[in-house]
Enzyme design. Structure first.
Site, PDB file in Angstrom:
ATOM      1  N   ILE A  57       0.846  -1.199   0.000  1.00  0.00           N
ATOM      2  CA  ILE A  57       0.000   0.000   0.000  1.00  0.00           C
ATOM      3  C   ILE A  57       0.879   1.245   0.000  1.00  0.00           C
ATOM      4  CG2 ILE A  57      -1.936  -1.138   1.166  1.00  0.00           C
ATOM      5  CD1 ILE A  57      -1.108   0.508   3.700  1.00  0.00           C
ATOM      6  N   ASP A  58       2.149   1.109   0.422  1.00  0.00           N
ATOM      7  CA  ASP A  58       3.019   2.281   0.574  1.00  0.00           C
ATOM      8  C   ASP A  58       3.468   2.866  -0.771  1.00  0.00           C
ATOM      9  OD1 ASP A  58       2.805   1.525   3.218  1.00  0.00           O
ATOM     10  OD2 ASP A  58       4.789   0.599   3.302  1.00  0.00           O
TER      11      ASP A  58
ATOM     12  N   ARG B  11     -14.065  22.384  13.786  1.00  0.00           N
ATOM     13  CA  ARG B  11     -12.897  21.731  14.396  1.00  0.00           C
ATOM     14  C   ARG B  11     -11.764  21.561  13.391  1.00  0.00           C
ATOM     15  NH1 ARG B  11     -16.369  16.980  17.385  1.00  0.00           N
ATOM     16  NH2 ARG B  11     -16.480  17.963  19.423  1.00  0.00           N
TER      17      ARG B  11
ATOM     18  N   MET C 120      -1.027   5.364   6.744  1.00  0.00           N
ATOM     19  CA  MET C 120       0.190   4.542   6.736  1.00  0.00           C
ATOM     20  C   MET C 120       1.116   5.039   5.625  1.00  0.00           C
ATOM     21  SD  MET C 120      -0.974   0.653   7.522  1.00  0.00           S
ATOM     22  CE  MET C 120      -1.245   0.102   9.195  1.00  0.00           C
TER      23      MET C 120
ATOM     24  N   ARG D 164       4.703   4.149   5.803  1.00  0.00           N
ATOM     25  CA  ARG D 164       6.071   4.017   6.320  1.00  0.00           C
ATOM     26  C   ARG D 164       6.898   5.273   6.024  1.00  0.00           C
ATOM     27  NH1 ARG D 164       7.393  -1.214   8.411  1.00  0.00           N
ATOM     28  NH2 ARG D 164       6.217  -2.506   7.001  1.00  0.00           N
TER      29      ARG D 164
ATOM     30  N   ARG E 254      -9.005  17.279  16.792  1.00  0.00           N
ATOM     31  CA  ARG E 254      -9.088  15.826  17.029  1.00  0.00           C
ATOM     32  C   ARG E 254      -8.211  15.076  16.043  1.00  0.00           C
ATOM     33  NH1 ARG E 254     -14.043  14.796  19.793  1.00  0.00           N
ATOM     34  NH2 ARG E 254     -14.284  16.585  21.177  1.00  0.00           N
TER      35      ARG E 254
ATOM     36  N   LEU F 191      -7.387  -0.224   8.510  1.00  0.00           N
ATOM     37  CA  LEU F 191      -8.540  -0.114   7.601  1.00  0.00           C
ATOM     38  C   LEU F 191      -8.037   0.060   6.168  1.00  0.00           C
ATOM     39  CD1 LEU F 191     -10.848   2.275   9.653  1.00  0.00           C
ATOM     40  CD2 LEU F 191     -11.136  -0.174   9.281  1.00  0.00           C
ATOM     41  N   GLN F 192      -6.852   0.686   6.029  1.00  0.00           N
ATOM     42  CA  GLN F 192      -6.282   0.893   4.692  1.00  0.00           C
ATOM     43  C   GLN F 192      -5.839  -0.413   4.051  1.00  0.00           C
ATOM     44  OE1 GLN F 192      -3.431   4.653   5.166  1.00  0.00           O
ATOM     45  NE2 GLN F 192      -3.949   3.645   7.063  1.00  0.00           N
ATOM     46  N   ARG F 193      -5.613  -1.427   4.856  1.00  0.00           N
ATOM     47  CA  ARG F 193      -5.086  -2.689   4.319  1.00  0.00           C
ATOM     48  C   ARG F 193      -6.169  -3.750   4.134  1.00  0.00           C
ATOM     49  NH1 ARG F 193       0.318  -3.546   7.425  1.00  0.00           N
ATOM     50  NH2 ARG F 193      -0.614  -5.585   7.855  1.00  0.00           N
TER      51      ARG F 193
HETATM   52  O1  F6P Z   1       4.233  -1.636   4.648  1.00  0.00           O
HETATM   53  C1  F6P Z   1       2.860  -1.679   4.838  1.00  0.00           C
HETATM   54  C2  F6P Z   1       2.465  -1.127   6.183  1.00  0.00           C
HETATM   55  O2  F6P Z   1       1.064  -1.135   6.277  1.00  0.00           O
HETATM   56  C3  F6P Z   1       3.030   0.248   6.504  1.00  0.00           C
HETATM   57  O3  F6P Z   1       2.337   1.284   5.857  1.00  0.00           O
HETATM   58  C4  F6P Z   1       2.940   0.272   8.002  1.00  0.00           C
HETATM   59  O4  F6P Z   1       3.883   1.126   8.582  1.00  0.00           O
HETATM   60  C5  F6P Z   1       3.240  -1.152   8.371  1.00  0.00           C
HETATM   61  O5  F6P Z   1       2.988  -1.952   7.234  1.00  0.00           O
HETATM   62  C6  F6P Z   1       2.427  -1.649   9.529  1.00  0.00           C
HETATM   63  O6  F6P Z   1       2.826  -2.939   9.837  1.00  0.00           O
HETATM   64  P1  F6P Z   1       2.069  -3.821  10.936  1.00  0.00           P
HETATM   65  O7  F6P Z   1       0.833  -4.370  10.295  1.00  0.00           O
HETATM   66  O8  F6P Z   1       3.060  -4.868  11.280  1.00  0.00           O
HETATM   67  O9  F6P Z   1       1.720  -2.910  12.078  1.00  0.00           O
END
Ligand code: F6P
Length: 363
Positions: free
Chosen positions: A138-139, A174, A181, A183, A277, A284-286
């Protein structure tokens, strides 16, 4: 009969199942059998964990999130433990995996993975295992391909979150800070920030200062806009600061980034006295269904990977080079992350709209 192996490595990602489906279908049409290793690379070690994949396993896989094979981003194969820190997988682990690969009579191993998993794949290749890579994450931070699959779905998820936060932020006057995510790369936050109409985008490639963010909020107030949407990549950092982490890197996994949104929200509230906030989008992104863009990319990647096996083009990864899918050496994809060019077209487009990156005073 030709047999090939496939495994999914690293963090899961929408579209993994769509790749598995394409590989199994394309291989079956050549009369080949596909074995799926379970739990990532660990499935290749004793006690072996794999299963033969047939047409019966494929129903509904095109749109199902996760991976039916399971995956892991830690364990005995860990080759990356931090930002560009590569470590060699121990020889006894590579040797055991190679031995099992040969005992099963496999022609090639298709590795569906991101930077970390493809780094392992390259080491296996150098150790004598024929591998073909499929770029997942996803990165979207892999070199040598215009896009990885999973990225489009993650962006769609973040845009949906921004759309929802927009109406509640406007209703309550607000400030909201949404953490994505990504990384050490800011692609998800950048694409989603532009598509979702964020006022401030914070990415690791452009370290920020609070004066700039506060000036943007004050500018909006002066224009009668009493709410502000900030989107921050988890890897965003203050000028002269460091990454915000929930857990440091260990010997078998990378550092766990996270927490920047809460930090930024607290600072904004303190400096502006506006109610602020934070929301962490997290996994949820994955999860969930891949978008149509990702489904077609996964399908093209899977079919191309089987073609590479047929051609014996090992040590290569399928890559998106529009309008084609092309083979590139795995070595060209790993080692250096593909990050957002700080003065690239996307950033310039955002700036032209008045979007603040936290390192300037926007008007
Ligand atoms: O590399 C994919 C990723 O979802 C990153 O965006 C994120 O930092 C990391 O993996 C999170 O990993 P984990 O699921 O081990 O917390």
């Amino acid at each position: 009969m030709v047999r090939i192996g496939i495994l999914t490595g690293g963090g899961d990602c929408p579209g993994l199942n769509a790749v598995i489906r394409a590989v199994v279908k394309a291989a079956a049409r050549r009369g080949w059998e596909t074995l799926g290793f379970e739990g990532g690379f660990e499935g290749m070690l004793d006690p072996l964990s794999y299963r033969s994949l047939t047409a019966n396993d494929l129903d509904g896989l095109l749109f199902r999130g996760g991976t039916i094979l399971g995956t892991s981003n830690r364990g005995r194969f860990a080759a990356k433990t931090g930002h560009s820190e590569v470590r060699r997988v121990p020889d006894e682990i590579l040797s055991e995996a190679k031995q099992n690969f040969e005992t099963l009579g496999l022609r090639c191993l298709i590795v569906v993975g991101g930077d970390g998993s493809l780094t392992i794949a390259q080491q296996m290749y150098e150790y004598g295992v024929p591998v073909v890579g499929v770029p997942k994450t996803i990165d979207n931070d892999l070199q040598a391909t215009l896009q990885t699959f999973g990225f489009d779905t993650a962006v769609a998820c973040a845009v949906d979150a921004l759309d929802r936060l927009h109406t509640t932020a406007a209703s309550h006057n607000r400030v909201f800070v949404l953490e994505t995510m990504g990384r050490y790369a800011g692609w998800i936050a950048l694409y989603a920030g532009i598509a979702g109409g964020a006022d401030v985008i914070l990415i690791p490639e452009l370290p920020f200062n609070y004066e700039s963010i506060v000036a943007k909020i004050h500018q909006r107030e002066a224009e009668g806009k009493h709410f502000t949407l900030v989107i921050t990549a988890e890897g965003a950092l203050q000028q002269g600061g460091t990454y915000t982490t929930l857990a440091p890197a260990s010997s078998d996994r990378e550092a766990h980034l996270g927490g920047i949104a809460a930090r930024v929200a607290a600072e904004i509230e303190q400096r502006t006295a506006k109610e602020t906030r934070s929301v962490v989008l997290g996994h949820l992104q994955r999860g969930g269904m891949p978008t149509p863009v990702d489904r077609q990319l996964c399908t093209r990647f899977g079919v191309s990977a089987v073609e590479l096996v047929a051609e014996g083009k090992y040590g290569h990864m399928v890559a998106l080079h529009p309008p084609e899918i092309k083979p590139v050496p795995i070595l060209d994809a790993i080692g250096k992350l593909r990050t957002v060019p700080p003065d690239g077209e996307m950033v310039r487009t955002a700036r032209a709209l008045g979007i603040c990156f936290g390192n300037e005073i926007t008007m």
